[in-house]
Design a protein around this motif. Structure first.
Motif, PDB file in Angstrom:
ATOM      1  N   ASP A 113      66.917  54.769  11.454  1.00 32.67           N
ATOM      2  CA  ASP A 113      66.425  54.066  12.899  1.00 32.67           C
ATOM      3  C   ASP A 113      65.206  53.245  13.149  1.00 32.67           C
ATOM      4  O   ASP A 113      64.738  52.841  14.187  1.00 32.67           O
ATOM      5  CB  ASP A 113      66.520  55.209  14.142  1.00 32.67           C
ATOM      6  CG  ASP A 113      68.066  55.693  14.234  1.00 32.67           C
ATOM      7  OD1 ASP A 113      69.026  55.119  13.857  1.00 32.67           O
ATOM      8  OD2 ASP A 113      67.840  57.113  14.429  1.00 32.67           O
ATOM      9  N   LEU A 114      64.596  52.951  11.742  1.00 31.51           N
ATOM     10  CA  LEU A 114      63.436  52.231  11.804  1.00 31.51           C
ATOM     11  C   LEU A 114      63.378  51.066  10.726  1.00 31.51           C
ATOM     12  O   LEU A 114      63.447  49.995  11.055  1.00 31.51           O
ATOM     13  CB  LEU A 114      62.238  53.145  11.658  1.00 31.51           C
ATOM     14  CG  LEU A 114      60.795  52.497  11.502  1.00 31.51           C
ATOM     15  CD1 LEU A 114      60.454  51.652  12.966  1.00 31.51           C
ATOM     16  CD2 LEU A 114      59.693  53.484  11.177  1.00 31.51           C
ATOM     17  N   LEU A 115      63.399  51.294   9.435  1.00 21.93           N
ATOM     18  CA  LEU A 115      63.297  50.432   8.518  1.00 21.93           C
ATOM     19  C   LEU A 115      63.750  50.648   7.188  1.00 21.93           C
ATOM     20  O   LEU A 115      63.805  52.019   6.861  1.00 21.93           O
ATOM     21  CB  LEU A 115      61.960  49.692   8.368  1.00 21.93           C
ATOM     22  CG  LEU A 115      60.868  50.472   7.452  1.00 21.93           C
ATOM     23  CD1 LEU A 115      59.978  49.215   6.929  1.00 21.93           C
ATOM     24  CD2 LEU A 115      60.363  51.642   8.259  1.00 21.93           C
ATOM     25  N   PRO A 164      63.458  38.005  15.539  1.00 22.98           N
ATOM     26  CA  PRO A 164      63.767  39.355  15.353  1.00 22.98           C
ATOM     27  C   PRO A 164      65.097  39.498  14.902  1.00 22.98           C
ATOM     28  O   PRO A 164      65.965  38.896  15.434  1.00 22.98           O
ATOM     29  CB  PRO A 164      63.259  39.859  16.690  1.00 22.98           C
ATOM     30  CG  PRO A 164      63.191  38.828  17.717  1.00 22.98           C
ATOM     31  CD  PRO A 164      63.037  37.328  16.950  1.00 22.98           C
ATOM     32  N   PRO A 165      65.446  40.527  14.463  1.00 25.78           N
ATOM     33  CA  PRO A 165      64.492  41.692  13.970  1.00 25.78           C
ATOM     34  C   PRO A 165      63.639  41.259  12.844  1.00 25.78           C
ATOM     35  O   PRO A 165      64.113  40.460  12.024  1.00 25.78           O
ATOM     36  CB  PRO A 165      65.428  42.951  13.643  1.00 25.78           C
ATOM     37  CG  PRO A 165      66.815  42.438  13.276  1.00 25.78           C
ATOM     38  CD  PRO A 165      66.950  41.095  14.074  1.00 25.78           C
ATOM     39  N   LEU A 166      62.690  41.924  12.546  1.00 26.75           N
ATOM     40  CA  LEU A 166      61.630  41.611  11.612  1.00 26.75           C
ATOM     41  C   LEU A 166      62.153  41.835  10.095  1.00 26.75           C
ATOM     42  O   LEU A 166      62.892  42.964   9.595  1.00 26.75           O
ATOM     43  CB  LEU A 166      60.512  42.198  11.614  1.00 26.75           C
ATOM     44  CG  LEU A 166      59.295  41.806  10.439  1.00 26.75           C
ATOM     45  CD1 LEU A 166      58.924  40.428  10.364  1.00 26.75           C
ATOM     46  CD2 LEU A 166      58.073  43.051  10.586  1.00 26.75           C
ATOM     47  N   GLU A 167      62.390  40.667   9.218  1.00 29.72           N
ATOM     48  CA  GLU A 167      62.683  41.049   7.897  1.00 29.72           C
ATOM     49  C   GLU A 167      61.671  40.249   7.110  1.00 29.72           C
ATOM     50  O   GLU A 167      61.477  38.898   7.433  1.00 29.72           O
ATOM     51  CB  GLU A 167      63.939  40.272   7.680  1.00 29.72           C
ATOM     52  CG  GLU A 167      65.247  40.835   8.212  1.00 29.72           C
ATOM     53  CD  GLU A 167      66.777  40.344   7.942  1.00 29.72           C
ATOM     54  OE1 GLU A 167      66.480  39.346   6.824  1.00 29.72           O
ATOM     55  OE2 GLU A 167      67.618  40.829   8.467  1.00 29.72           O
ATOM     56  N   ALA A 168      61.091  40.801   6.102  1.00 30.81           N
ATOM     57  CA  ALA A 168      59.594  40.432   5.465  1.00 30.81           C
ATOM     58  C   ALA A 168      59.841  40.585   3.876  1.00 30.81           C
ATOM     59  O   ALA A 168      60.527  41.799   3.680  1.00 30.81           O
ATOM     60  CB  ALA A 168      58.639  40.837   6.019  1.00 30.81           C
ATOM     61  N   ALA A 169      59.256  39.959   3.207  1.00 33.70           N
ATOM     62  CA  ALA A 169      58.936  40.176   1.728  1.00 33.70           C
ATOM     63  C   ALA A 169      57.602  39.890   1.340  1.00 33.70           C
ATOM     64  O   ALA A 169      57.254  38.727   1.428  1.00 33.70           O
ATOM     65  CB  ALA A 169      60.367  39.553   1.130  1.00 33.70           C
ATOM     66  N   GLU A 184      63.328  45.588   5.870  1.00 33.60           N
ATOM     67  CA  GLU A 184      64.261  45.263   6.882  1.00 33.60           C
ATOM     68  C   GLU A 184      64.267  46.230   7.945  1.00 33.60           C
ATOM     69  O   GLU A 184      64.631  47.472   8.023  1.00 33.60           O
ATOM     70  CB  GLU A 184      65.528  45.182   6.389  1.00 33.60           C
ATOM     71  CG  GLU A 184      65.836  44.028   5.288  1.00 33.60           C
ATOM     72  CD  GLU A 184      67.374  44.178   4.678  1.00 33.60           C
ATOM     73  OE1 GLU A 184      68.276  44.799   5.651  1.00 33.60           O
ATOM     74  OE2 GLU A 184      67.678  43.592   3.897  1.00 33.60           O
ATOM     75  N   TYR A 185      63.695  45.647   9.300  1.00 30.80           N
ATOM     76  CA  TYR A 185      63.560  46.720  10.577  1.00 30.80           C
ATOM     77  C   TYR A 185      64.854  46.608  11.380  1.00 30.80           C
ATOM     78  O   TYR A 185      65.509  45.536  11.359  1.00 30.80           O
ATOM     79  CB  TYR A 185      62.195  46.165  11.286  1.00 30.80           C
ATOM     80  CG  TYR A 185      60.863  46.539  10.780  1.00 30.80           C
ATOM     81  CD1 TYR A 185      60.467  47.957  11.019  1.00 30.80           C
ATOM     82  CD2 TYR A 185      60.203  45.751   9.836  1.00 30.80           C
ATOM     83  CE1 TYR A 185      59.127  47.958  10.542  1.00 30.80           C
ATOM     84  CE2 TYR A 185      59.002  46.134   9.208  1.00 30.80           C
ATOM     85  CZ  TYR A 185      58.604  47.369   9.709  1.00 30.80           C
ATOM     86  OH  TYR A 185      57.341  47.667   9.150  1.00 30.80           O
ATOM     87  N   GLU A 186      65.236  47.621  11.953  1.00 24.99           N
ATOM     88  CA  GLU A 186      66.304  47.719  13.127  1.00 24.99           C
ATOM     89  C   GLU A 186      66.009  46.843  13.867  1.00 24.99           C
ATOM     90  O   GLU A 186      64.526  46.643  14.388  1.00 24.99           O
ATOM     91  CB  GLU A 186      66.373  49.286  13.254  1.00 24.99           C
ATOM     92  CG  GLU A 186      66.967  50.205  12.261  1.00 24.99           C
ATOM     93  CD  GLU A 186      68.180  49.752  11.718  1.00 24.99           C
ATOM     94  OE1 GLU A 186      69.065  49.061  12.649  1.00 24.99           O
ATOM     95  OE2 GLU A 186      68.664  50.075  10.706  1.00 24.99           O
ATOM     96  N   ASP A 187      66.697  46.386  14.818  1.00 21.27           N
ATOM     97  CA  ASP A 187      66.408  45.437  15.913  1.00 21.27           C
ATOM     98  C   ASP A 187      65.974  46.270  17.236  1.00 21.27           C
ATOM     99  O   ASP A 187      66.325  47.346  17.571  1.00 21.27           O
ATOM    100  CB  ASP A 187      67.786  44.742  16.278  1.00 21.27           C
ATOM    101  CG  ASP A 187      67.827  43.771  17.393  1.00 21.27           C
ATOM    102  OD1 ASP A 187      66.613  43.338  17.599  1.00 21.27           O
ATOM    103  OD2 ASP A 187      68.772  43.236  17.832  1.00 21.27           O
TER     104      ASP A 187
END
Length: 212
Positions: A113-115, A164-169, A184-187
């Protein structure tokens, strides 16, 4: 008179019979006819076996560096992000950018439920198209900025989603490895800390383990 007519005819038949015997074979010293020898040569094989063909698809090559899950642990990721994660899940994937294509060892960690955090590790021999490099991530649907404060890295990039949701690399490269920390964060979730700096901490840990 009758005997004189018959004798030439009998002699002619005898000569014909002897001629027939000479056609079938010779006569040895004992007077016994010998069979005529015949020879035959087998036909030479002219066909060569067909070359074997393979229909199986080629599998991607195995990564050459240590597996990602041997370089970073659940405790390492939990310390960097300040939350609890489940057990590490090893794997591999293939990436391509520009004229480069490579296969990475991966290790994924999930905080329910977070990332989800996935660490990718790639060596020079894992590039199956092009030569080893540190390409800038594709910025067609993301924001990309250079990162120059990663210990042990010669090049670095930080990529984030535009919505959003945040997706980063975070991509960090040394002379012998390409390390990427993907988030990959949950919305709709709220998270603490700075995802960029948290990713830098993981990348530095992996680069140090590869050098040590």
């Amino acid at each position: 008179m009758r005997l004189r007519r018959i004798w030439p005819a009998a002699l002619l038949l005898l000569v014909s019979a002897l001629a027939g015997c000479s056609d079938d074979g010779g006569v040895d010293g004992s007077g016994v006819p010998t069979p005529t020898e015949t020879t035959s040569s087998p036909a030479a094989a002219t066909s060569s076996p067909a070359a074997p063909t393979s229909t199986a698809s080629e599998a991607p090559p195995e990564p050459t560096l240590l597996p990602a899950c041997d370089l970073v642990t659940t405790d390492d990721v939990a310390k960097a992000f300040g939350v609890s994660f489940g057990a590490a899940e090893p794997g591999s994937d293939t990436s391509s950018e520009l004229d480069l294509r490579w296969t990475s060892s991966t290790c994924s960690f999930e905080a329910p439920d977070l990332l989800e955090v996935t660490v990718h590790v790639t060596g020079p021999d894992d590039f199956n198209q092009g030569t080893f490099g540190c390409p800038q991530p594709n910025d067609a649907v993301a924001n990309v900025e250079p990162v120059d404060d990663i210990a042990g890295a010669t090049d670095g990039w930080w990529r984030t989603s535009q919505a959003p949701p945040l997706e980063a690399a975070l991509r960090a490269c040394s002379a012998t490895a390409l390390v990427e920390v993907e988030l990959e964060y949950e919305d709709g979730v709220d998270y603490e800390g700075d995802p960029r700096n948290q990713s830098v901490a993981i990348a530095e840990l992996v680069l140090a383990a590869l050098q040590g």
